[in-house]
Scaffold this motif. Structure first.
Motif, PDB file in Angstrom:
ATOM      1  N   ALA A  72       0.826  -1.209   0.000  1.00  0.00           N
ATOM      2  CA  ALA A  72       0.000   0.000   0.000  1.00  0.00           C
ATOM      3  C   ALA A  72       0.864   1.264   0.000  1.00  0.00           C
ATOM      4  O   ALA A  72       0.727   2.095  -0.906  1.00  0.00           O
ATOM      5  N   PRO A  73       1.756   1.465   0.978  1.00  0.00           N
ATOM      6  CA  PRO A  73       2.578   2.674   0.891  1.00  0.00           C
ATOM      7  C   PRO A  73       3.534   2.655  -0.301  1.00  0.00           C
ATOM      8  O   PRO A  73       3.833   3.710  -0.876  1.00  0.00           O
ATOM      9  N   LEU A  74       3.976   1.478  -0.703  1.00  0.00           N
ATOM     10  CA  LEU A  74       4.871   1.380  -1.856  1.00  0.00           C
ATOM     11  C   LEU A  74       4.181   1.854  -3.134  1.00  0.00           C
ATOM     12  O   LEU A  74       4.789   2.541  -3.964  1.00  0.00           O
ATOM     13  N   SER A  75       2.896   1.535  -3.292  1.00  0.00           N
ATOM     14  CA  SER A  75       2.167   1.989  -4.481  1.00  0.00           C
ATOM     15  C   SER A  75       2.010   3.505  -4.490  1.00  0.00           C
ATOM     16  O   SER A  75       2.055   4.136  -5.545  1.00  0.00           O
ATOM     17  N   LEU A  76       1.848   4.103  -3.306  1.00  0.00           N
ATOM     18  CA  LEU A  76       1.734   5.562  -3.240  1.00  0.00           C
ATOM     19  C   LEU A  76       3.058   6.227  -3.583  1.00  0.00           C
ATOM     20  O   LEU A  76       3.090   7.233  -4.290  1.00  0.00           O
ATOM     21  N   LEU A  77       4.147   5.649  -3.105  1.00  0.00           N
ATOM     22  CA  LEU A  77       5.468   6.166  -3.478  1.00  0.00           C
ATOM     23  C   LEU A  77       5.683   6.039  -4.983  1.00  0.00           C
ATOM     24  O   LEU A  77       6.181   6.960  -5.625  1.00  0.00           O
ATOM     25  N   GLY A  78       5.305   4.902  -5.542  1.00  0.00           N
ATOM     26  CA  GLY A  78       5.454   4.691  -6.982  1.00  0.00           C
ATOM     27  C   GLY A  78       4.633   5.669  -7.811  1.00  0.00           C
ATOM     28  O   GLY A  78       5.011   6.018  -8.925  1.00  0.00           O
ATOM     29  N   ALA A  79       3.524   6.119  -7.238  1.00  0.00           N
ATOM     30  CA  ALA A  79       2.666   7.085  -7.927  1.00  0.00           C
ATOM     31  C   ALA A  79       3.198   8.509  -7.822  1.00  0.00           C
ATOM     32  O   ALA A  79       2.664   9.417  -8.452  1.00  0.00           O
ATOM     33  N   GLY A  80       4.232   8.699  -7.004  1.00  0.00           N
ATOM     34  CA  GLY A  80       4.809  10.029  -6.846  1.00  0.00           C
ATOM     35  C   GLY A  80       4.146  10.870  -5.775  1.00  0.00           C
ATOM     36  O   GLY A  80       4.387  12.077  -5.692  1.00  0.00           O
ATOM     37  N   VAL A  81       3.308  10.252  -4.949  1.00  0.00           N
ATOM     38  CA  VAL A  81       2.638  10.973  -3.872  1.00  0.00           C
ATOM     39  C   VAL A  81       3.699  11.523  -2.918  1.00  0.00           C
ATOM     40  O   VAL A  81       4.602  10.807  -2.503  1.00  0.00           O
ATOM     41  N   ASP A  82       3.597  12.817  -2.588  1.00  0.00           N
ATOM     42  CA  ASP A  82       4.567  13.462  -1.700  1.00  0.00           C
ATOM     43  C   ASP A  82       4.310  13.181  -0.231  1.00  0.00           C
ATOM     44  O   ASP A  82       5.196  13.376   0.595  1.00  0.00           O
ATOM     45  N   GLY A  83       3.099  12.781   0.120  1.00  0.00           N
ATOM     46  CA  GLY A  83       2.804  12.491   1.510  1.00  0.00           C
ATOM     47  C   GLY A  83       1.340  12.172   1.710  1.00  0.00           C
ATOM     48  O   GLY A  83       0.518  12.346   0.807  1.00  0.00           O
ATOM     49  N   VAL A  84       1.046  11.699   2.923  1.00  0.00           N
ATOM     50  CA  VAL A  84      -0.324  11.364   3.294  1.00  0.00           C
ATOM     51  C   VAL A  84      -0.664  12.145   4.564  1.00  0.00           C
ATOM     52  O   VAL A  84       0.082  12.110   5.537  1.00  0.00           O
ATOM     53  N   VAL A  85      -1.782  12.831   4.520  1.00  0.00           N
ATOM     54  CA  VAL A  85      -2.318  13.563   5.664  1.00  0.00           C
ATOM     55  C   VAL A  85      -3.611  12.863   6.056  1.00  0.00           C
ATOM     56  O   VAL A  85      -4.484  12.668   5.210  1.00  0.00           O
ATOM     57  N   ALA A  86      -3.728  12.473   7.320  1.00  0.00           N
ATOM     58  CA  ALA A  86      -4.950  11.812   7.771  1.00  0.00           C
ATOM     59  C   ALA A  86      -5.241  12.185   9.214  1.00  0.00           C
ATOM     60  O   ALA A  86      -4.350  12.609   9.952  1.00  0.00           O
ATOM     61  N   GLN A  87      -6.497  12.001   9.599  1.00  0.00           N
ATOM     62  CA  GLN A  87      -6.869  12.260  10.984  1.00  0.00           C
ATOM     63  C   GLN A  87      -6.234  11.221  11.905  1.00  0.00           C
ATOM     64  O   GLN A  87      -5.905  11.539  13.033  1.00  0.00           O
ATOM     65  N   SER A  88      -6.082   9.999  11.420  1.00  0.00           N
ATOM     66  CA  SER A  88      -5.345   8.964  12.154  1.00  0.00           C
ATOM     67  C   SER A  88      -4.957   7.863  11.177  1.00  0.00           C
ATOM     68  O   SER A  88      -5.540   7.726  10.110  1.00  0.00           O
ATOM     69  N   PHE A  89      -3.940   7.099  11.576  1.00  0.00           N
ATOM     70  CA  PHE A  89      -3.424   6.008  10.754  1.00  0.00           C
ATOM     71  C   PHE A  89      -3.493   4.697  11.527  1.00  0.00           C
ATOM     72  O   PHE A  89      -3.315   4.684  12.750  1.00  0.00           O
ATOM     73  N   ALA A  90      -3.681   3.617  10.793  1.00  0.00           N
ATOM     74  CA  ALA A  90      -3.489   2.301  11.387  1.00  0.00           C
ATOM     75  C   ALA A  90      -1.997   2.162  11.666  1.00  0.00           C
ATOM     76  O   ALA A  90      -1.162   2.605  10.868  1.00  0.00           O
ATOM     77  N   ARG A  91      -1.662   1.570  12.792  1.00  0.00           N
ATOM     78  CA  ARG A  91      -0.264   1.513  13.224  1.00  0.00           C
ATOM     79  C   ARG A  91       0.651   0.842  12.207  1.00  0.00           C
ATOM     80  O   ARG A  91       1.743   1.317  11.943  1.00  0.00           O
ATOM     81  N   GLY A 101       9.962   5.547   3.722  1.00  0.00           N
ATOM     82  CA  GLY A 101      10.281   6.946   3.452  1.00  0.00           C
ATOM     83  C   GLY A 101       9.110   7.783   2.964  1.00  0.00           C
ATOM     84  O   GLY A 101       9.319   8.864   2.411  1.00  0.00           O
ATOM     85  N   LEU A 102       7.886   7.324   3.169  1.00  0.00           N
ATOM     86  CA  LEU A 102       6.702   8.086   2.758  1.00  0.00           C
ATOM     87  C   LEU A 102       6.295   9.024   3.892  1.00  0.00           C
ATOM     88  O   LEU A 102       5.939   8.569   4.976  1.00  0.00           O
ATOM     89  N   PRO A 103       6.346  10.342   3.694  1.00  0.00           N
ATOM     90  CA  PRO A 103       5.976  11.280   4.746  1.00  0.00           C
ATOM     91  C   PRO A 103       4.493  11.186   5.117  1.00  0.00           C
ATOM     92  O   PRO A 103       3.625  11.107   4.244  1.00  0.00           O
ATOM     93  N   LEU A 104       4.243  11.210   6.420  1.00  0.00           N
ATOM     94  CA  LEU A 104       2.881  11.141   6.959  1.00  0.00           C
ATOM     95  C   LEU A 104       2.676  12.252   7.976  1.00  0.00           C
ATOM     96  O   LEU A 104       3.610  12.623   8.681  1.00  0.00           O
TER      97      LEU A 104
END
Length: 169
Positions: A72-91, A101-104
């Protein structure tokens, strides 16, 4: 670390699990760019075709629940996403993203960001800026050690640098 250039926000709701981020039928893939072609396929099929480098994923509560796969995070990195902002994350997603190395950012006011808004993340200050509305939202800055992992590009590059083997790989 600050992401200086504003990028488009792709907004999702609460409880987006890893199978919604990267459907399990694609876990046979390991290349980030190949995985990116399938990011959010079942939830927002247009994402993989229209996302551009420097954009952001924004979500509500419990982003990344489900399996412990790094796809899941690897696909976002591959898509060039600079980061994820969320109200909360699963651990497990949170830790996998940091390790890769995906900024959150945990941002209680992430729900104020609308799809298509131009935003930036300031990981050092713990803030998200919405350039559409001019608003600044407080977020939890990463602890220094985790920020160092993200700045290095993830756990592997960080460890290689610490061991003095970065040039050998």
């Amino acid at each position: 670390m600050t992401v200086d250039e504003p990028g488009r926000a792709w907004v999702f709701g609460d409880d987006i699990d890893t199978d919604q981020i990267t459907p399990s039928r694609f876990i046979v893939l390991s290349d980030p760019e190949e995985l990116a072609e399938h990011a959010f396929n079942d939830l927002r099929p247009e994402f993989s075709e229209k996302v551009r480098e420097g954009e952001f994923v924004v979500a509500g509560e419990n982003f990344g629940g489900g399996s412990s796969r790094e796809h899941a995070p690897l696909s976002l990195l591959g898509a060039g996403v600079d980061g994820v902002v969320a109200q909360s994350f699963a651990r497990i997603f949170f830790r996998n993203a940091i390790n890769l190395g995906l900024p959150l950012m945990i941002c209680p006011e992430a729900h104020r960001i609308e799809d298509g808004d131009e935003i930036t993340m300031d990981l050092d200050a713990g803030a998200v800026r919405n350039h559409e509305t001019g608003e600044r939202y407080d977020a939890e800055p990463l602890p220094e050690f985790l920020q160092e992992l993200v700045d290095e590009g993830g756990l592997k590059p960080y460890t290689k640098r610490k061991l003095g083997t970065a040039e050998q790989s």
